[in-house]
Design an enzyme around this catalytic site. Structure first.
Site, PDB file in Angstrom:
ATOM      1  N   LYS A 197      28.006 -33.141  39.098  1.00 18.66           N
ATOM      2  CA  LYS A 197      27.928 -33.242  37.641  1.00 18.66           C
ATOM      3  C   LYS A 197      28.542 -32.010  36.992  1.00 18.66           C
ATOM      4  O   LYS A 197      28.691 -30.969  37.639  1.00 18.66           O
ATOM      5  CB  LYS A 197      26.481 -33.434  37.182  1.00 18.66           C
ATOM      6  CG  LYS A 197      25.528 -32.304  37.541  1.00 18.66           C
ATOM      7  CD  LYS A 197      24.104 -32.678  37.191  1.00 18.66           C
ATOM      8  CE  LYS A 197      23.121 -31.553  37.463  1.00 18.66           C
ATOM      9  NZ  LYS A 197      23.258 -30.396  36.571  1.00 18.66           N
ATOM     10  N   CYS A 226      17.920 -28.163  33.868  1.00 21.82           N
ATOM     11  CA  CYS A 226      18.391 -29.330  34.619  1.00 21.82           C
ATOM     12  C   CYS A 226      17.258 -30.201  35.168  1.00 21.82           C
ATOM     13  O   CYS A 226      17.316 -31.425  35.101  1.00 21.82           O
ATOM     14  CB  CYS A 226      19.318 -28.876  35.748  1.00 21.82           C
ATOM     15  SG  CYS A 226      20.772 -27.991  35.115  1.00 21.82           S
ATOM     16  N   ASP A 243      20.313 -29.326  41.877  1.00 20.81           N
ATOM     17  CA  ASP A 243      21.094 -28.079  41.816  1.00 20.81           C
ATOM     18  C   ASP A 243      20.534 -26.914  42.634  1.00 20.81           C
ATOM     19  O   ASP A 243      20.491 -25.781  42.146  1.00 20.81           O
ATOM     20  CB  ASP A 243      21.251 -27.643  40.351  1.00 20.81           C
ATOM     21  CG  ASP A 243      22.005 -28.669  39.519  1.00 20.81           C
ATOM     22  OD1 ASP A 243      22.450 -29.684  40.086  1.00 20.81           O
ATOM     23  OD2 ASP A 243      22.130 -28.468  38.304  1.00 20.81           O
ATOM     24  N   HIS A 299      31.750 -27.162  38.260  1.00 20.81           N
ATOM     25  CA  HIS A 299      32.511 -26.903  37.041  1.00 20.81           C
ATOM     26  C   HIS A 299      33.948 -26.476  37.329  1.00 20.81           C
ATOM     27  O   HIS A 299      34.182 -25.654  38.231  1.00 20.81           O
ATOM     28  CB  HIS A 299      31.841 -25.797  36.230  1.00 20.81           C
ATOM     29  CG  HIS A 299      30.456 -26.114  35.781  1.00 20.81           C
ATOM     30  ND1 HIS A 299      30.119 -27.312  35.192  1.00 20.81           N
ATOM     31  CD2 HIS A 299      29.309 -25.377  35.833  1.00 20.81           C
ATOM     32  CE1 HIS A 299      28.821 -27.292  34.888  1.00 20.81           C
ATOM     33  NE2 HIS A 299      28.309 -26.137  35.277  1.00 20.81           N
TER      34      HIS A 299
END
Length: 342
Positions: free
Chosen positions: A119, A163, A17, A58
């Site tokens: 993800k 994460c 990320d 998202h």
């Protein structure tokens, strides 16, 4: 020139990320920008079997967004809810699919050969770990690493206390030797980082400094061994001899191995021709015919990929043209080349 990983194993680099919103956007992690050049250096200067980048992605109204719970006063006050019995921290809106914040940070060097795993794209479930969402649904990461015959996983990125840490925990649980690149990650809160560090140490996850990965040291025997094994292709030879032992189960293993080495010497087998696979071209031809369900003498890239995986070619060694059809000769050549890397 890139150098081998310290333990001479098949290793994957997981970059977690490193996205605009986590570096300088709505979810900016303190001092996050400082890790970007370190990540690039480790990525570029070490011979990784696979480089995998995860990317939070998202949909609007995601369950982890505080603004998605405007009609829930308690949630807005505590910044916490539960999802199927699991606690869920609520965050500012971040990494919306297709937004500038979702993109990898502009300073991160991303190559075409890098594997990208998105993800958090289920609106109702968050996903900290690169291996599972927060309700433990697999992302496919474990299967991908196993197909590539990965033994060691090195994790870096953002943020450490969520994460990165959860990715490392799941990596270790799934049987991979797991390392945190300690100077190539940053945390949101010092308390969260302390709790995460404790969890990681309890399960035996090790920390490594980026300098240990990118620096060639004359006194490092493991590194010397890794370079020697790679230069002389020792590992495929050892793996082939092991495969022959398991296949033939000789009464006198030592004598059997000596004879096999003599055969290789007499046939003047070159080290770059050694494969750990016991499949010959006729075996691969049978695999091809099985994949060629229409009997056209050619298979598409998807069929070719599945056939290559079925004979044990690591996923990281499979680079196919998605628009191309492959003949049996091309399939056999790709399979033989891929099996040499084992």
């Amino acid at each position: 020139m890139a150098i081998s990983t310290p333990n001479a194993k098949r290793a994957a680099l997981l970059i977690v990320d490193v996205q605009t919103d986590y570096v300088s956007g709505s979810m900016a992690v303190p001092e996050a920008k400082a890790i970007v050049p370190l990540v690039n250096k480790v990525k570029k200067n070490v011979k990784w079997t696979n480089v995998i980048l995860t990317q939070d992605s998202h949909p609007p109204g995601h369950v982890s967004f505080l603004d998605s719970h405007s009609e829930n006063p308690k949630a807005r006050e505590t910044e916490m809810i539960t999802v199927d019995g699991c606690p869920q921290k609520l965050w500012p809106i971040h990494c919306i699919t297709g937004s500038a914040g979702e993109k990898f940070h502009e300073g991160l060097e991303v190559e075409a050969k890098d594997i990208i795993i998105k993800k958090g794209n289920d609106k109702n479930v968050d996903c900290y770990s690169a291996f599972y969402d927060n309700l433990r649904k697999p992302t496919g990461m474990t299967r991908m690493l196993n197909e590539a015959r990965i033994t060691d996983v090195y994790v870096c990125g953002l943020p450490f206390d969520y994460c990165v840490g959860n990715t490392a925990l799941d990596s270790q649980k799934n049987g991979f030797n797991t390392f945190i690149i300690e100077d190539a990650t940053k945390f949101i809160s010092s308390q969260g980082a302390m709790m995460m560090r404790k969890k990681l140490l309890q399960v035996g996850i090790k920390y490594v400094h980026s300098s240990e990965l990118v620096t060639t040291r004359p006194d490092n025997k493991r590194q010397q061994a890794a370079e020697y094994f790679e230069k002389n292709r020792i590992m495929p030879l050892l793996q082939r001899l092991t495969a022959l032992l398991l296949h033939n189960k000789p009464e006198n293993p030592k004598e059997f191995l000596i004879n096999e080495l003599k055969k290789m010497k007499e046939s003047k087998t070159k080290m770059d021709e050694v494969s750990s696979s016991l499949l010959d071209d006729s075996d691969l031809s049978v695999v091809f015919k099985t994949a060629d369900v229409n009997g056209k003498g050619k298979i598409n890239s998807s069929q070719c990929r599945q056939a290559l995986l079925s004979v044990g070619v690591p996923t990281g060694e499979i680079n196919l043209d998605k628009d191309k059809d492959y003949t049996v000769q091309e399939f056999t050549q790709i399979a033989n080349e891929g099996l040499k890397t084992l």
